[in-house]
Enzyme design. Structure first.
Site, PDB file in Angstrom:
ATOM      1  N   SER A 136       1.080  -1.026   0.117  1.00  0.00           N
ATOM      2  CA  SER A 136      -0.079   0.140  -0.036  1.00  0.00           C
ATOM      3  C   SER A 136       0.932   1.449   0.175  1.00  0.00           C
ATOM      4  O   SER A 136       1.785   1.196   0.627  1.00  0.00           O
ATOM      5  CB  SER A 136      -1.254   0.162   1.309  1.00  0.00           C
ATOM      6  OG  SER A 136      -1.300   1.222   1.075  1.00  0.00           O
ATOM      7  N   LYS A 162      -0.847  -1.047  -4.773  1.00  0.00           N
ATOM      8  CA  LYS A 162      -2.707  -0.025  -4.468  1.00  0.00           C
ATOM      9  C   LYS A 162      -1.812   1.695  -3.943  1.00  0.00           C
ATOM     10  O   LYS A 162      -0.832   1.856  -3.048  1.00  0.00           O
ATOM     11  CB  LYS A 162      -3.129  -0.668  -3.160  1.00  0.00           C
ATOM     12  CG  LYS A 162      -3.939   0.027  -2.061  1.00  0.00           C
ATOM     13  CD  LYS A 162      -4.626  -0.474  -0.930  1.00  0.00           C
ATOM     14  CE  LYS A 162      -5.216  -0.141   0.436  1.00  0.00           C
ATOM     15  NZ  LYS A 162      -5.481  -1.062   1.297  1.00  0.00           N
ATOM     16  N   LYS A 164      -2.819   5.239  -2.605  1.00  0.00           N
ATOM     17  CA  LYS A 164      -3.701   5.859  -1.945  1.00  0.00           C
ATOM     18  C   LYS A 164      -4.614   7.287  -2.515  1.00  0.00           C
ATOM     19  O   LYS A 164      -3.374   6.912  -3.624  1.00  0.00           O
ATOM     20  CB  LYS A 164      -3.529   6.665  -0.609  1.00  0.00           C
ATOM     21  CG  LYS A 164      -2.986   5.622   0.732  1.00  0.00           C
ATOM     22  CD  LYS A 164      -4.278   4.792   1.234  1.00  0.00           C
ATOM     23  CE  LYS A 164      -4.435   4.017   2.246  1.00  0.00           C
ATOM     24  NZ  LYS A 164      -5.663   2.919   2.799  1.00  0.00           N
ATOM     25  N   ASP A 190      -7.353   3.023  -3.309  1.00  0.00           N
ATOM     26  CA  ASP A 190      -7.927   2.707  -2.258  1.00  0.00           C
ATOM     27  C   ASP A 190      -8.446   4.559  -1.365  1.00  0.00           C
ATOM     28  O   ASP A 190      -7.130   4.937  -1.329  1.00  0.00           O
ATOM     29  CB  ASP A 190      -7.364   2.463  -0.706  1.00  0.00           C
ATOM     30  CG  ASP A 190      -7.709   2.000   0.329  1.00  0.00           C
ATOM     31  OD1 ASP A 190      -9.582   2.186   0.215  1.00  0.00           O
ATOM     32  OD2 ASP A 190      -7.187   1.713   1.009  1.00  0.00           O
ATOM     33  N   GLU A 215     -11.721   1.364  -4.206  1.00  0.00           N
ATOM     34  CA  GLU A 215     -11.571  -0.073  -2.432  1.00  0.00           C
ATOM     35  C   GLU A 215     -12.108   1.351  -1.600  1.00  0.00           C
ATOM     36  O   GLU A 215     -11.607   2.378  -1.844  1.00  0.00           O
ATOM     37  CB  GLU A 215     -10.045  -0.212  -2.348  1.00  0.00           C
ATOM     38  CG  GLU A 215     -10.607  -0.865  -0.082  1.00  0.00           C
ATOM     39  CD  GLU A 215      -9.193  -1.003   0.064  1.00  0.00           C
ATOM     40  OE1 GLU A 215      -8.396  -0.945  -0.501  1.00  0.00           O
ATOM     41  OE2 GLU A 215      -9.458  -1.185   1.141  1.00  0.00           O
ATOM     42  N   ASP A 240     -14.203  -2.008   2.317  1.00  0.00           N
ATOM     43  CA  ASP A 240     -12.865  -2.361   2.991  1.00  0.00           C
ATOM     44  C   ASP A 240     -14.394  -1.995   4.723  1.00  0.00           C
ATOM     45  O   ASP A 240     -15.219  -2.996   5.161  1.00  0.00           O
ATOM     46  CB  ASP A 240     -11.944  -1.707   2.920  1.00  0.00           C
ATOM     47  CG  ASP A 240     -11.460  -1.825   4.539  1.00  0.00           C
ATOM     48  OD1 ASP A 240     -11.473  -2.191   5.270  1.00  0.00           O
ATOM     49  OD2 ASP A 240     -10.166  -0.341   4.212  1.00  0.00           O
ATOM     50  N   LYS A 264     -10.265  -7.592   6.443  1.00  0.00           N
ATOM     51  CA  LYS A 264      -9.385  -6.977   7.675  1.00  0.00           C
ATOM     52  C   LYS A 264     -10.195  -8.137   8.881  1.00  0.00           C
ATOM     53  O   LYS A 264     -11.610  -7.477   8.944  1.00  0.00           O
ATOM     54  CB  LYS A 264      -9.686  -6.158   7.857  1.00  0.00           C
ATOM     55  CG  LYS A 264      -9.146  -4.994   6.941  1.00  0.00           C
ATOM     56  CD  LYS A 264      -8.249  -3.877   6.949  1.00  0.00           C
ATOM     57  CE  LYS A 264      -7.822  -2.498   6.340  1.00  0.00           C
ATOM     58  NZ  LYS A 264      -8.733  -1.316   6.209  1.00  0.00           N
ATOM     59  N   GLY A 292      -4.678  -4.354   5.789  1.00  0.00           N
ATOM     60  CA  GLY A 292      -3.857  -4.517   6.585  1.00  0.00           C
ATOM     61  C   GLY A 292      -3.756  -3.151   7.990  1.00  0.00           C
ATOM     62  O   GLY A 292      -4.805  -2.106   6.871  1.00  0.00           O
TER      63      GLY A 292
HETATM   64  O1  NPG Z   1      -0.211  -2.953   5.072  1.00  0.00           O
HETATM   65  O2  NPG Z   1      -0.622  -2.744   7.099  1.00  0.00           O
HETATM   66  C1  NPG Z   1      -0.686  -2.252   6.285  1.00  0.00           C
HETATM   67  C2  NPG Z   1      -1.389  -1.143   6.160  1.00  0.00           C
HETATM   68  C3  NPG Z   1      -2.397  -1.171   4.651  1.00  0.00           C
HETATM   69  O3  NPG Z   1      -3.193   0.568   3.751  1.00  0.00           O
HETATM   70  C4  NPG Z   1      -3.423   0.028   4.328  1.00  0.00           C
HETATM   71  N1  NPG Z   1      -3.764   0.356   5.502  1.00  0.00           N
HETATM   72  O4  NPG Z   1      -7.271   1.855   4.717  1.00  0.00           O
HETATM   73  O5  NPG Z   1      -6.611  -0.544   4.522  1.00  0.00           O
HETATM   74  C5  NPG Z   1      -6.284   0.969   4.876  1.00  0.00           C
HETATM   75  C6  NPG Z   1      -4.860   1.443   5.012  1.00  0.00           C
HETATM   76  C7  NPG Z   1      -5.240   1.646   6.647  1.00  0.00           C
HETATM   77  C8  NPG Z   1      -4.236   2.053   7.708  1.00  0.00           C
HETATM   78  C9  NPG Z   1      -6.376   2.415   7.066  1.00  0.00           C
HETATM   79  C10 NPG Z   1      -3.069   2.537   8.657  1.00  0.00           C
HETATM   80  C11 NPG Z   1      -6.088   2.829   8.422  1.00  0.00           C
HETATM   81  C12 NPG Z   1      -5.052   3.246   9.251  1.00  0.00           C
END
Ligand code: NPG
Length: 368
Positions: A136, A162, A164, A190, A215, A240, A264, A292
């Protein structure tokens, strides 16, 4: 099995670099761990709640509070009837707080499985010994910075990128990544709920990039809005934040709001519910992948076991430890040919490195 005590540990784990989403930026992973002491041994879990209630309504100190005041006493009331499977029914009366519930259930499950010598992977029904890893990529200040970052992850061997996105950081960065790294790159985006029903035309412009999925483009309560968007754009819509249970997953699939699901375990109340979502999706022909929450090794280990189930057919956000951490709280998970090994030892299969945990610990409290 019987719950004797629980240690709630608050850790501040520094990230290698700040991670920015449409919801905000984090440079330290502030988190609560649940260390369950039972009569058959101990178990560990990392609660996925962020420091701020920005991803969902949960946040770390509220999770610690609800665990201390309600959930741990409830699990203790089970006496000798404690099992991981008994946790969700015992906490069912309490609304929400799924990340806190998940953390307690996971710690108890870890203790239970360690005692019986079974791995999370075997318990959950894993069919793979290693899983393909995606990564990500946060929102950056500049496009050159983004390109350098993506290039680095591809050199590391990540199999899927991915990005953001948020209004103002969507069309241009996606176009540049697609044009630079080619049509073969598995690429998805995402939005973390950053758009509204007024943005459908803007989101439709992303159709030209042949994305794997978009996403959670709009707010989590608006499942009907996602169904409308899914009809309007070609990019598959993946939910999600909206999917908080197997029941919601079933409904969202039925109205066409999601053609792929990010699972998740923390968001849905634990690994047992996560498997139910996996099964609901599989029966409907909907692929899933494992998300994650910046987990350190303690949380990542169990996610890898889940990602090894058969309907996890897309690479997950199950990156290597080195993606986020200079020093992980367990033996680091490493990327080999784009894959990460699923732990095979009893329980989550990894142990916290005490000296590292102590270094990152902000406070501890015992609930007895
Ligand atoms: O690889 O653990 C990881 C993070 C992946 O992008 C990621 N998580 O929205 O999915 C999500 C996002 C996230 C991370 C959301 C931290 C909120 C806090």
């Amino acid at each position: 099995m019987k719950l004797e005590a629980v240690e709630l540990i608050r850790l501040d784990v520094p990230l290698k670099s700040a991670f920015r989403t449409s919801e905000g930026s984090v440079s330290v992973h502030e988190v609560v761990w649940v260390h369950a002491i039972t009569d058959v041994g101990e178990g560990w879990a990392e609660c996925a709640a962020n420091a701020l209630p920005d991803y969902s309504s949960e946040y770390h100190t509220a999770a610690a509070g609800v665990l201390r005041e309600f959930f741990i006493p409830e699990a203790m009331k089970l006496g000798n009837d404690l099992t991981a499977e008994a946790i969700a029914p015992a906490l069912h009366w309490a609304k929400g707080h799924r990340m806190a519930k998940a953390a307690l259930e996971t710690a108890v499950l870890d203790a239970q499985l360690r005692a019986s010598g079974m791995s999370f992977a075997a318990y959950l029904g894993a069919t793979k010994t290693k899983v393909p890893a995606g990564v990500s990529v946060g929102i950056m200040d500049t496009l050159p910075e983004l390109m350098k970052t993506v290039e680095g992850y591809l050199a590391d061997g990540y199999l899927r990128i991915k990005l953001k996105i948020e209004p103002g950081w969507d069309y241009e960065p996606v176009k540049l990544v697609r044009e630079t790294f080619g049509e073969d790159l598995l690429l998805q985006v995402d939005a973390n709920t950053a758009y509204t029903r007024d943005d459908f035309d803007l989101l439709k412009r992303l159709d030209e990039f042949n994305l794997l999925l978009i996403e959670q483009p709009i707010e989590e309560e608006d499942i009907l809005g996602h169904a409308r968007l899914a009809e309007y754009i070609q990019t598959p819509v993946c939910l999600d934040e909206s999917i908080v249970s197997a029941g919601v997953a079933r409904d969202a699939i039925e109205i066409g709001a999601t053609s792929i699901i990010n699972i998740k375990p923390a968001r849905v109340g634990g690994y047992i519910e996560a498997v139910k979502i996996h099964d609901v999706a599989q029966a409907a022909g909907i692929p899933v992948w494992c998300g994650g929450m910046l987990e350190t090794g303690i949380g990542r280990a169990a996610n890898l076991a889940l990602a090894a189930l058969p309907n996890f057919t897309l690479p997950g956000d199950t990156s290597a430890s080195a993606r986020y951490f200079e020093t992980d709280t367990t033996e680091p998970f490493v990327l080999v040919d784009g894959h990460i090994d699923v732990p095979t030892g009893p329980g989550i299969g990894v142990d916290p490195i005490r000296e590292v945990v102590d270094r990152f610990t902000v406070s501890t409290e015992w609930v007895k």
